[in-house]
Design a protein around this motif. Structure first.
Motif, PDB file in Angstrom:
ATOM      1  N   GLY A 141     130.860  -6.439  12.140  1.00 20.47           N
ATOM      2  CA  GLY A 141     131.010  -5.136  12.791  1.00 20.47           C
ATOM      3  C   GLY A 141     131.040  -5.182  14.301  1.00 20.47           C
ATOM      4  O   GLY A 141     131.355  -4.190  14.947  1.00 20.47           O
ATOM      5  N   GLU A 142     130.697  -6.337  14.885  1.00 17.70           N
ATOM      6  CA  GLU A 142     130.817  -6.527  16.328  1.00 17.70           C
ATOM      7  C   GLU A 142     131.974  -7.492  16.554  1.00 17.70           C
ATOM      8  O   GLU A 142     131.980  -8.588  15.993  1.00 17.70           O
ATOM      9  CB  GLU A 142     129.536  -7.116  16.924  1.00 17.70           C
ATOM     10  CG  GLU A 142     128.436  -6.101  17.165  1.00 17.70           C
ATOM     11  CD  GLU A 142     127.916  -5.472  15.894  1.00 17.70           C
ATOM     12  OE1 GLU A 142     128.045  -4.238  15.755  1.00 17.70           O
ATOM     13  OE2 GLU A 142     127.415  -6.197  15.023  1.00 17.70           O
ATOM     14  N   ALA A 181     132.069  -2.328  18.771  1.00 18.64           N
ATOM     15  CA  ALA A 181     130.911  -2.439  17.874  1.00 18.64           C
ATOM     16  C   ALA A 181     130.811  -1.184  17.025  1.00 18.64           C
ATOM     17  O   ALA A 181     130.932  -0.068  17.538  1.00 18.64           O
ATOM     18  CB  ALA A 181     129.631  -2.637  18.682  1.00 18.64           C
ATOM     19  N   THR A 182     130.598  -1.371  15.733  1.00 21.72           N
ATOM     20  CA  THR A 182     130.454  -0.243  14.818  1.00 21.72           C
ATOM     21  C   THR A 182     129.171  -0.384  14.020  1.00 21.72           C
ATOM     22  O   THR A 182     128.846  -1.459  13.526  1.00 21.72           O
ATOM     23  CB  THR A 182     131.652  -0.167  13.841  1.00 21.72           C
ATOM     24  OG1 THR A 182     132.842   0.071  14.588  1.00 21.72           O
ATOM     25  CG2 THR A 182     131.462   0.966  12.836  1.00 21.72           C
ATOM     26  N   LEU A 227     126.940  -5.463  25.088  1.00 21.54           N
ATOM     27  CA  LEU A 227     126.718  -4.117  25.615  1.00 21.54           C
ATOM     28  C   LEU A 227     127.172  -3.073  24.603  1.00 21.54           C
ATOM     29  O   LEU A 227     126.471  -2.083  24.351  1.00 21.54           O
ATOM     30  CB  LEU A 227     127.457  -3.943  26.943  1.00 21.54           C
ATOM     31  CG  LEU A 227     127.233  -2.627  27.694  1.00 21.54           C
ATOM     32  CD1 LEU A 227     125.763  -2.459  28.044  1.00 21.54           C
ATOM     33  CD2 LEU A 227     128.087  -2.591  28.954  1.00 21.54           C
ATOM     34  N   ALA A 228     128.356  -3.283  23.998  1.00 24.59           N
ATOM     35  CA  ALA A 228     128.851  -2.345  23.003  1.00 24.59           C
ATOM     36  C   ALA A 228     127.914  -2.280  21.801  1.00 24.59           C
ATOM     37  O   ALA A 228     127.621  -1.204  21.278  1.00 24.59           O
ATOM     38  CB  ALA A 228     130.253  -2.749  22.553  1.00 24.59           C
ATOM     39  N   ASP A 229     127.421  -3.426  21.372  1.00 18.90           N
ATOM     40  CA  ASP A 229     126.510  -3.509  20.230  1.00 18.90           C
ATOM     41  C   ASP A 229     125.246  -2.703  20.490  1.00 18.90           C
ATOM     42  O   ASP A 229     124.856  -1.841  19.679  1.00 18.90           O
ATOM     43  CB  ASP A 229     126.167  -4.981  19.977  1.00 18.90           C
ATOM     44  CG  ASP A 229     125.442  -5.212  18.659  1.00 18.90           C
ATOM     45  OD1 ASP A 229     125.331  -4.274  17.866  1.00 18.90           O
ATOM     46  OD2 ASP A 229     125.014  -6.359  18.434  1.00 18.90           O
ATOM     47  N   ALA A 230     124.627  -2.962  21.605  1.00 16.76           N
ATOM     48  CA  ALA A 230     123.375  -2.246  21.942  1.00 16.76           C
ATOM     49  C   ALA A 230     123.619  -0.766  22.139  1.00 16.76           C
ATOM     50  O   ALA A 230     122.798   0.065  21.717  1.00 16.76           O
ATOM     51  CB  ALA A 230     122.765  -2.854  23.200  1.00 16.76           C
TER      52      ALA A 230
END
Length: 230
Positions: A141-142, A181-182, A227-230
């Protein structure tokens, strides 16, 4: 294949740093360490915790990687003993530029919201270093897309969370670089005997599983997958 082995080795290396499931990981060692004691940490873990603390301040406490014991109590995470911990405590931990960490409460770190993104960033750097600039790389998902797909944009489909098949609700096109990231509540939840659903996302202000109608969130970043993940 040398590239595949390099990728596998790097993912395994990061897993041994950030996993809270492996008792031999660096994170597990930090979680087991006593409070008010300086602990030498790796540059990787320092990078992860530094961004986590930056985001904790920016979000005014909404993003918090010290909720490991609350996550376990809620039915997610590794099956280990833990103490209760109030995340609203001001004294959590500190990290120094010389790679030392000190905990002020006996909480458990949980980096599941940021470590996969960090791993994807690391693989991105690895592939760029070996002169493979055109790729899509995904870890649960990332993902990162870089360059192009035989000259065409990469197309990333976001799954419709109300459908069981792979029907997309939105397509994201990118040429050059994009991290995506989802996180889906429709994929990771528990239901108790009374039918009450528990989300895998927890609110640090209430220490409870979030309860709303959001099924899925996708974040894009032109900086990093971490960054997108967090």
């Amino acid at each position: 294949d040398i590239t595949k082995k390099s990728i596998t080795d790097e993912l395994n290396r990061i897993d041994l740093i950030a996993s809270n499931y492996k008792i031999e990981s660096e994170l597990s060692r930090v979680n087991a360490a006593p409070v008010n004691t300086k602990i030498k940490i790796s540059r990787d873990l320092h990078t992860l915790l530094s961004l986590a603390e930056d985001l904790n301040k920016i979000s005014e406490g909404a993003y918090d990687v010290t909720l490991g014991s609350i996550v376990i109590k809620g039915g997610f995470g590794p099956d280990i003993t833990h103490e209760t911990y109030d995340p609203k405590s001001y004294d959590r931990f500190s990290i120094s530029g010389d790679m030392y960490l000190e905990k002020y409460n006996q909480f458990l770190f949980d980096l599941s919201s940021i470590a996969k993104g960090y791993a994807v960033d690391s693989i991105h750097n690895l592939l760029i270093d070996i002169n493979k600039p055109n790729f899509l790389f995904d870890v649960g998902g990332e993902l990162i897309v870089n360059g192009s797909k035989h000259g065409d944009p990469w197309v990333v489909g976001i799954q419709d969370p109300t459908e069981y098949n792979n029907q997309t609700i939105k397509n994201i096109l990118s040429v050059n670089f994009l991290a995506i990231a989802t996180s889906g509540e429709y994929r990771n939840y528990l239901i108790d005997d009374t039918g009450v659903k528990t989300s895998h996302t927890f609110d640090p202000f209430t220490s409870e599983s979030i309860k709303n109608n959001v099924l899925s969130v996708t974040v894009t970043s032109n900086q990093s997958a971490m960054l997108a993940d967090a």
